[in-house]
Scaffold this active site. Sequence first.
Site, PDB file in Angstrom:
ATOM      1  N   LYS A   2     -28.589 -78.952 -35.921  1.00 59.47           N
ATOM      2  CA  LYS A   2     -29.144 -80.315 -35.940  1.00 59.47           C
ATOM      3  C   LYS A   2     -30.628 -80.382 -35.559  1.00 59.47           C
ATOM      4  O   LYS A   2     -31.410 -81.052 -36.240  1.00 59.47           O
ATOM      5  CB  LYS A   2     -28.312 -81.223 -35.020  1.00 59.47           C
ATOM      6  N   GLU A  46     -58.407 -52.428 -24.592  1.00 63.50           N
ATOM      7  CA  GLU A  46     -57.040 -52.828 -24.971  1.00 63.50           C
ATOM      8  C   GLU A  46     -57.000 -53.595 -26.286  1.00 63.50           C
ATOM      9  O   GLU A  46     -56.010 -53.549 -27.010  1.00 63.50           O
ATOM     10  CB  GLU A  46     -56.369 -53.634 -23.855  1.00 63.50           C
ATOM     11  N   GLU A  86     -51.273 -70.104 -39.021  1.00 64.15           N
ATOM     12  CA  GLU A  86     -50.280 -70.564 -38.040  1.00 64.15           C
ATOM     13  C   GLU A  86     -50.724 -71.898 -37.462  1.00 64.15           C
ATOM     14  O   GLU A  86     -51.805 -72.009 -36.879  1.00 64.15           O
ATOM     15  CB  GLU A  86     -50.144 -69.527 -36.916  1.00 64.15           C
ATOM     16  N   ASP A 133     -52.432 -64.812 -29.840  1.00 63.05           N
ATOM     17  CA  ASP A 133     -51.769 -64.528 -31.119  1.00 63.05           C
ATOM     18  C   ASP A 133     -52.670 -63.711 -32.047  1.00 63.05           C
ATOM     19  O   ASP A 133     -52.184 -62.937 -32.862  1.00 63.05           O
ATOM     20  CB  ASP A 133     -51.375 -65.831 -31.819  1.00 63.05           C
ATOM     21  N   GLY A 158     -41.740 -68.031 -31.594  1.00 65.60           N
ATOM     22  CA  GLY A 158     -42.031 -66.757 -32.252  1.00 65.60           C
ATOM     23  C   GLY A 158     -42.815 -66.899 -33.539  1.00 65.60           C
ATOM     24  O   GLY A 158     -42.773 -66.015 -34.396  1.00 65.60           O
ATOM     25  N   LYS A 159     -43.548 -68.001 -33.653  1.00 63.26           N
ATOM     26  CA  LYS A 159     -44.368 -68.194 -34.868  1.00 63.26           C
ATOM     27  C   LYS A 159     -45.419 -67.106 -35.014  1.00 63.26           C
ATOM     28  O   LYS A 159     -45.644 -66.591 -36.100  1.00 63.26           O
ATOM     29  CB  LYS A 159     -45.128 -69.521 -34.772  1.00 63.26           C
ATOM     30  N   HIS A 190     -63.367 -53.993 -22.957  1.00 63.53           N
ATOM     31  CA  HIS A 190     -61.904 -54.174 -23.027  1.00 63.53           C
ATOM     32  C   HIS A 190     -61.315 -53.314 -24.148  1.00 63.53           C
ATOM     33  O   HIS A 190     -61.100 -53.808 -25.252  1.00 63.53           O
ATOM     34  CB  HIS A 190     -61.574 -55.644 -23.296  1.00 63.53           C
ATOM     35  N   CYS A 215     -62.879 -53.481 -17.421  1.00 63.80           N
ATOM     36  CA  CYS A 215     -63.817 -54.563 -17.139  1.00 63.80           C
ATOM     37  C   CYS A 215     -63.893 -54.828 -15.629  1.00 63.80           C
ATOM     38  O   CYS A 215     -64.536 -54.067 -14.916  1.00 63.80           O
ATOM     39  CB  CYS A 215     -63.453 -55.803 -17.939  1.00 63.80           C
ATOM     40  N   THR A 238     -32.881 -78.265 -36.062  1.00 64.06           N
ATOM     41  CA  THR A 238     -33.635 -77.779 -37.224  1.00 64.06           C
ATOM     42  C   THR A 238     -33.723 -78.878 -38.283  1.00 64.06           C
ATOM     43  O   THR A 238     -34.784 -79.132 -38.854  1.00 64.06           O
ATOM     44  CB  THR A 238     -32.948 -76.522 -37.808  1.00 64.06           C
ATOM     45  N   ILE A 252     -45.552 -64.031 -33.940  1.00 57.74           N
ATOM     46  CA  ILE A 252     -45.008 -62.735 -34.375  1.00 57.74           C
ATOM     47  C   ILE A 252     -44.525 -62.848 -35.828  1.00 57.74           C
ATOM     48  O   ILE A 252     -44.634 -61.895 -36.606  1.00 57.74           O
ATOM     49  CB  ILE A 252     -43.851 -62.289 -33.445  1.00 57.74           C
TER      50      ILE A 252
HETATM   51  N1  GLN Z   1     -65.466 -61.200 -13.438  1.00 62.89           N
HETATM   52  C1  GLN Z   1     -66.141 -60.082 -13.980  1.00 62.89           C
HETATM   53  C2  GLN Z   1     -67.418 -60.501 -14.710  1.00 62.89           C
HETATM   54  O1  GLN Z   1     -67.595 -61.631 -15.022  1.00 62.89           O
HETATM   55  C3  GLN Z   1     -65.229 -59.263 -14.894  1.00 62.89           C
HETATM   56  C4  GLN Z   1     -64.780 -60.009 -16.108  1.00 62.89           C
HETATM   57  C5  GLN Z   1     -63.601 -59.370 -16.810  1.00 62.89           C
HETATM   58  O2  GLN Z   1     -62.884 -58.565 -16.262  1.00 62.89           O
HETATM   59  N2  GLN Z   1     -63.356 -59.765 -18.038  1.00 62.89           N
HETATM   60  O3  GLN Z   1     -68.265 -59.676 -14.990  1.00 62.89           O
END
Ligand code: GLN
Length: 544
Positions: free
Chosen positions: A190, A508, A141, A71, A16-17, A506, A381, A192, A19
């Site tokens: 111990k 996310e 880290e 991380d 958990g370093k 992406h 993606c 630790t 976090i």
């Molecule tokens: N494999 C796909 C590409 O190279 C999608 C890559 C991904 O989803 N990150 O374009």
Amino acid sequence: MSKYIFVTGGVVSSVGKGITVASIGTILKGRQISVTAQKLDPYLNVDPGTMSPYQHGEVFVTRDGAETDLDLGNYERFIDVKLTAESSVTSGQIYSEVIAKERRGDFLGGTIQVVPHVTTEIKNRFKKLAEKSKADVVIIEVGGTVGDIEGQPFLEAARQMRNEVGRDNILYVHVTLLPYLNSTKELKTKPTQHSVNELRRIGIQPDIIVCRSDYPISEEIRNKISLFCDVERKAVIPLPSVSTIYEVPLVLEEEGLGQLVVDKLKLNPRPLELGQWQELVDLIKTPREPVKIALVGKYVELEDAYFSVREALQHAILHHQRDLELVWVPSETLENNGDYSILRSVQGIVIPGGFGIRGIEGMVRAATYARENKIPYLGLCLGMQVMVIEFARYALGSKEANSTEFNADTPYPVIDLMPDQKGKIKGGTMRLGDYPCKLLNGSRAAQAYGQDLIYERHRHRYEFNNQYRERLEKAGMVYSGLSPDGRLVEVCEIADHPWMVACQFHPEFGSRPGHPHPLFRDFIGAAKDVLREGAQPPLPLSSK
Ligand code: GLN
């Protein structure tokens, strides 16, 4: 001048370093102290970009296009910053840099050694991040576990920093595990003690020990660790397992870690403000009605492979005050007429990123299911490429439509390399990091973002093939996001569908607790109202 906190790990890996680093960042930032973070990875790969997700989990991409450890995603989410390539250092980078310098003759005939040449290069990376970020505190880290052979140069560099910046400007935090022995019903200190001995052997005496355990840690245990490890009693910080990672900053703060760091580093804090975190954790702990989402992917056996996707879903779910019931569906199980009844019970389908052909047909099947049954769909993606392949098979009336990544000879290469990428070696042809995208007015994507120019992070090689734009558009595909020059399809959606949206980037990586990403937020917004098999519609409220 920046001050430094080095965080090492003892006893076992995954203690958990990451976090803990992220949480120290949160509680310092909550005092208006500016922070940044860096991860040192001892492996010899230059970056995790080429590693299998099974080996390494998710590859997190920074806005400037570095492929890094997951991380960094936690640092970004907890500290709410956007990090850059300087936050990720691997032994592979350090050694290649030192050897490149040697070949150039930079060392003027000297013998190149781990100390001082490798350690100097490592220290340069610490200082470079400090200079670039101008943060009050740089939290670093040290990956791996104290005692590993590979980690030694990093620890040696961390030790040398003490003399360079002075004792008031550096802190060593050691995160360890206290194992529980069932037979004697006690936590053991111990391991630790041994890992602290190992640290001392290389000249680092920890200032603070964070003790992870699955059970409450008694005063007696704290005293014992304090005595044997020569750490002040108040600097032995218990960190028992908690139900959500977002609670960790609150637990560490409650145990006095924030004040301790402020005192030891002589920082200038403003009054602590952690109200948002408290609200977030309270919300997470309140029972809420679930929304059932399927994540259909290739590496679902290892949940870490989709770390940021899961977090982004979680942030979006909290925004709607609901609970996430995530079903991990290995896409291969949907192939060859495999059982897909699992999809009947879900309210939304996410297809995340990925590489290679394995499991693709199962993802296409999930996309068909979502399109035909009007189930909300979010493609990330690869998830966009799958949506395009699926829609093309329907619109062009041919099962052959594909990406040239999966079938080089397809007569309908709806996803392909751009002409200027062809013939190049694989490395260096990835589109990495932030790229601009213009959104189409009135589209679902534009509605979600509420603006027309966005920047999002990419990590892929293949693109939508423009030769098919018109034909797919006629059949009902909407290109809701394009690169500003119009050449690249960045976001697309299905017109005749409640919410089927996919992006070539992406999103996310940009989601934050308290600030869900707009696409995830609206995806869950659409999914939460879907009634699934066996579910009861909510009863109308009684008029009384
Ligand atoms: N494999 C796909 C590409 O190279 C999608 C890559 C991904 O989803 N990150 O374009």
